[in-house]
Structures are given as C-alpha cells and as structure tokens.
Design an enzyme around this catalytic site. Structure first.
Site, PDB file in Angstrom:
ATOM      1  N   SER A 238       6.278   5.634  -4.629  1.00 49.26           N
ATOM      2  CA  SER A 238       6.031   4.832  -5.759  1.00 49.26           C
ATOM      3  C   SER A 238       5.256   3.305  -5.191  1.00 49.26           C
ATOM      4  O   SER A 238       5.701   2.865  -3.787  1.00 49.26           O
ATOM      5  CB  SER A 238       6.978   4.503  -6.427  1.00 49.26           C
ATOM      6  OG  SER A 238       8.246   3.714  -6.361  1.00 49.26           O
ATOM      7  N   LYS A 239       4.675   2.431  -6.222  1.00 49.88           N
ATOM      8  CA  LYS A 239       4.141   0.880  -5.570  1.00 49.88           C
ATOM      9  C   LYS A 239       5.565   0.159  -5.367  1.00 49.88           C
ATOM     10  O   LYS A 239       5.295  -0.531  -3.838  1.00 49.88           O
ATOM     11  CB  LYS A 239       4.029   0.507  -7.056  1.00 49.88           C
ATOM     12  CG  LYS A 239       2.385   0.804  -7.321  1.00 49.88           C
ATOM     13  CD  LYS A 239       1.161   0.191  -7.375  1.00 49.88           C
ATOM     14  CE  LYS A 239       0.586  -0.419  -7.089  1.00 49.88           C
ATOM     15  NZ  LYS A 239      -0.470   0.509  -8.061  1.00 49.88           N
ATOM     16  N   ARG A 240       6.983  -0.080  -5.609  1.00 51.77           N
ATOM     17  CA  ARG A 240       7.766  -0.281  -5.168  1.00 51.77           C
ATOM     18  C   ARG A 240       8.487  -0.231  -4.125  1.00 51.77           C
ATOM     19  O   ARG A 240       8.688  -0.721  -2.834  1.00 51.77           O
ATOM     20  CB  ARG A 240       8.664  -0.437  -6.118  1.00 51.77           C
ATOM     21  CG  ARG A 240      10.095  -0.644  -6.015  1.00 51.77           C
ATOM     22  CD  ARG A 240      11.407  -0.608  -6.878  1.00 51.77           C
ATOM     23  NE  ARG A 240      11.833   0.807  -6.435  1.00 51.77           N
ATOM     24  CZ  ARG A 240      12.438   1.592  -5.997  1.00 51.77           C
ATOM     25  NH1 ARG A 240      12.677   0.808  -5.013  1.00 51.77           N
ATOM     26  NH2 ARG A 240      12.532   3.072  -6.793  1.00 51.77           N
ATOM     27  N   GLU A 241       8.019   1.229  -3.608  1.00 50.82           N
ATOM     28  CA  GLU A 241       8.641   1.371  -2.672  1.00 50.82           C
ATOM     29  C   GLU A 241       7.739   1.463  -0.951  1.00 50.82           C
ATOM     30  O   GLU A 241       7.714   1.507  -0.282  1.00 50.82           O
ATOM     31  CB  GLU A 241       8.981   3.379  -2.252  1.00 50.82           C
ATOM     32  CG  GLU A 241      10.398   3.491  -3.421  1.00 50.82           C
ATOM     33  CD  GLU A 241      10.008   5.022  -3.146  1.00 50.82           C
ATOM     34  OE1 GLU A 241      11.016   6.142  -3.042  1.00 50.82           O
ATOM     35  OE2 GLU A 241       8.951   5.657  -3.707  1.00 50.82           O
ATOM     36  N   GLY A 242       6.180   1.486  -1.851  1.00 45.55           N
ATOM     37  CA  GLY A 242       5.727   1.529  -0.544  1.00 45.55           C
ATOM     38  C   GLY A 242       3.898   2.097  -0.812  1.00 45.55           C
ATOM     39  O   GLY A 242       3.601   1.651   0.378  1.00 45.55           O
TER      40      GLY A 242
END
Ligand code: GLU
Length: 466
Positions: A238-242
């Site tokens: 995901s975006k948040r993860e990387g």
C-alpha cells in the site's frame, strides 16, 4: 561486458519497487565493471512525463546511483523504430492487417463464446488481395505458428510458452506509432543490454520480445524476473507501506544507504547478514541468488537499519543533513554533545530534529497532564530551591557537573530523585520526556536552565496557585 539498464515509464514518481529494480541492475553492472544505463520509456505521449522523469533523476541522485552516458528517451527514437518496422515488412516478417475494430471485437466474442483464449487469428498473415478501403492498417509481426518459446530465467528457471499463446501481435498502430514490446526489444538490443533484470509483472512480455529479437536476428540477453514486494499480510504494497515516492523517505528522515540496504535484502540474501555497505553489496550481489518467491516489506526493519546508519554517521554529516529539517548545528558550540546524544536514540533524522529542537528551544507551552503528574504537593518549592542552588553554584559545563549538583541536591533535601527530576523535566521541555537531565542542562547551559525554571514557576504561579 555486462550491460544492464533501468527502464522506468515516467508516469509518476519513483517508488521503492522501482528503486529496488534499479539497484539490482546497478549492482550487477558495477560488480562486473560493466555499464548501467537509464532508459526513459516515455512513448505514451498523452501523459506528462517531464516532471516524473525529473523525479526519477532526483531520486537517483539522492541515493547516489550513477548511470553511464546520457539517459535514452524512447520519445526521441520514433524514426529508428519506424525503420525497423519497414525492415520487417520488407523481409516479409511483418505485415499489414486491415481488420477493423468491429471485426476484431466480433472475433473476440466468438472465441470467448467457445471458451477459447481471445487471440488474433492471422487472417491477414498471407493476404495478397486488394486491401479493404477506408481502413488504416496496423502492422503485425509473424509469431511462430507452432512449437514453443523457451527461455532460461535466471531466477525462475526455464520458462516454456506454447506458440499458440503468442499471436501475431501489433508492432505498429494504425497511426504508425510503435508498441511497447516492440520498442523494448529494439532498445535493449541496440543498447547492447546483456542482462535484463526487471519485475516479474513483465514475465509474459518476454516471449513477445523474443519474437522481435528473433525476427531481427538480435542476440537474446539473459533475463531475470524479480518477484514483487508484498505488504503486510501478503497483500499488495500500500501507499502507506512503501508504494510511495522514494523521496518521501528522504523527507521522513531516512538515510539513502539505509534504504538501499533495506531494498537489497528484499528478495536477496547472503546467509543471515542484514547490514550491507555499498562495498559489500558490490562484492556479493548476484541476480541468480534472488529469491524466487515474493518478499515482504517490513517497516520496522527499515527503521532499525536507519538507526544503525545514523548511529554510525559522523556528526558533521548529520549536522549538515539536519539542515533540511530546520536544525542548524554546523557552527553550534554544543554540536558534538548534542549529536552524540541524539544519534544514539533516534531512528530518523526527522525524529532527531524534533528532539534537538525541543531541547534547544524554550518550551512555549507545558503539557497539563505532565504538570498534574509532576507538580504534586511541594514540587514548585523543591524546583525553586533547586534553582537557587544552581544559581549559587560555580561554573558548570559537563553533564557530570550537573549530575553531581543534582545528586547533592537530592541528598541535602532528603528526597527521592523523581521529586526534582519530574518538575525539572517539565520546566526544561514542557513535558515528561526528553533525554537525560544532566545532558540537557549541559547542552543549554546554566543561564538558559535557570531561565526555563523561572518561566515554568511563573506559569505555575499564574495558572495553578491555590
Ligand atoms: N517500463 C517498464 C516499467 O516501468 C519496464 C520495462 C522493462 O524493464 O523491460 O515497468
């Protein structure tokens, strides 16, 4: 000579999956004293790619990955691609196809109704008659009609694809523009690429590209298709993860060497070694050792690596990096002690900047919860008494000077350490956190310490006097 390339489509920023692919190609070329080239796949002119290209180059610069020669832009090479299309037409290895979109749609529907895989049926492959009017033809390449397309993937092993899975695909659209798999094969061949390391989302493009290589008599490179990076729980990253912009990692206070170290370990390993300097990566990296299964993004590991590299950075480098975070220590007289303390306890430059700022700046407000906890009973009185003791003490410089003073004070007053520790902490930082009190006082000095104690006592007087 080993020649590799990174070939991003500049449709957005560079994310870490892309950076990892670039790193693998970079390491393999440099390890072999070969060349690492950059090719910008900007044939899709409908999207604005200039900004994305700039972002990619900026990310490369930040992590210190250099490439050989100037970047190649596919958008500059349309004439070249056209010349190869003409050559294949002349040699009878490609042909014009006049099928209209409606006909193609109808064919697809019929095939699906028969539960067949939709594919072009080759109806213009050997066409010699009069072409239908009013149709701008596409150009299709003659793919093998039978047998198999086989190649050795350096990570996944032998890949065998039946010829009937690859139809006579389009190499030039009706407006003459060349298609993706065609230009990739031409470019890789003309750029002398010997080793193609890329995401395994391209695995099924490779047979098509092989058809192009063979039609043009080009030598095939070695292929390495790298499994993707998964997010937590094995889901898509995901975006948040990387999946975010590589430059967001810079803004979040990561060091480039920590990010590269983190990325090299996503899918590649050497025993149980976790820390790899660039020299070690260059000494050991081999794409054949890349894991055949997907790797998993682990943000805690990245933080851990970052903390390691921060701890081992020189104070001078940290001071100059911290300027991006609004902290200016290069000429600060307490630079060494400040950085010695905070590089041991912070995991990112951002965190370091926040904590240093907190120590260097007089608190603007005081946390009410901290006050409630720290300022019970005669706490104000104790703090005021400590202030008087500090004022009358001689010159104090080192953390140990302040530490002895605190110890004396606790002994004389016959109180537990917390009775002065907590109020003093709130006075100095506005809350109950922060580094060691003696370190803090030594950094800000006697005068500023007294000032903060006085400010805080005044605040207590004005807001909490009974
Ligand atoms: N442009 C492709 C991408 O960004 C890469 C193509 C390749 O490496 O062959 O996914």
């Amino acid at each position: 000579m080993v020649v590799t390339r990174f070939a991003p489509s500049p449709t957005g920023f560079l994310h870490i999956g892309g950076l990892r692919t670039a790193l693998f190609n970079y390491l393999w070329a440099r390890r072999n004293d070969g060349e690492f080239k950059l090719r910008i796949e900007d044939t899709d002119m409908s999207r604005n790619s200039a900004e994305a290209t700039r972002a990619i180059l900026e990310a490369f610069e930040w992590v210190g990955m250099d490439y050989d020669g100037e970047p190649i832009y596919q958008s500059d090479r349309f004439d070249l691609y056209r010349s190869y299309i003409i050559r294949l037409l002349d040699e009878g290895k490609a042909y014009y196809c006049y099928m209209s979109k409606e006909e193609l749609d109808r064919l697809r529907e019929e095939q699906m109704a028969r539960k067949e895989r939709p594919r072009y049926d080759g109806r213009y492959r050997d066409f010699t008659g009069e072409p239908p009017k009013g149709i701008e033809p596409v150009v299709r390449i003659k793919a093998p009609l039978e047998g198999e397309i086989v190649f050795e993937d350096g990570i996944k092993g032998t890949i065998t694809i039946s010829a009937d899975e690859v139809d006579d695909f389009i190499i030039a659209r009706s407006d003459g523009t060349p298609t993706y798999n065609f230009v990739v094969a031409i470019d890789d061949a003309l750029m002398g690429i010997t080793d193609v390391i890329r995401g395994d989302d391209h695995l099924y493009n490779t047979p098509k590209q092989i058809v192009v290589y063979e039609a043009l008599g080009f030598k095939l490179p070695k292929f390495y298709h790298v499994p993707m990076i998964l997010g937590e729980g094995g889901k898509k990253l995901s975006k948040r993860e990387g999946a975010a912009d590589v430059m967001d990692y810079k803004r979040a206070g990561y060091l480039p060497e920590a990010l590269l170290n983190f990325l090299v370990r996503l899918g590649w390993s050497r025993g149980d070694q976790e820390i790899f300097t660039m020299e070690e990566m260059l000494e050991h990296f081999d794409p054949s050792d890349i894991n055949a299964s997907a790797s998993q993004y682990n943000p805690d590991k990245l933080l851990w690596l970052n903390a390691h590299y921060i701890k081992n950075s020189s104070n001078e480098r940290l001071a100059s990096l911290l300027e991006d975070f609004g902290v200016y220590l290069l000429a600060h007289d307490k630079r060494e002690i400040l950085l010695d303390i905070f590089k041991e306890r912070c995991k990112t430059l951002k965190e370091m900047a926040e904590q240093i700022t907190e120590v260097l700046e007089t608190p603007k407000e005081y946390d009410a919860k901290a006050i409630k906890k720290a300022m019970k009973g005669d706490a104000s009185e104790i703090l005021a008494r400590f202030g008087r003791k500090l004022e009358s003490a001689g010159e104090l410089h080192l953390p140990t000077d302040y530490h002895s003073l605190l110890e004396d004070f606790v002994k004389e007053s016959q109180i537990g350490f917390g009775k002065i520790g907590m109020p003093l902490r709130v006075a100095l930082t506005g809350r109950l956190g922060g580094p060691d009190l003696s370190d803090m006082m030594s950094i800000i000095g006697k005068k500023e310490t007294l000032q903060r104690v006085e400010n805080f006592l005044r605040h207590m007087d004005m807001n909490y006097a009974s």
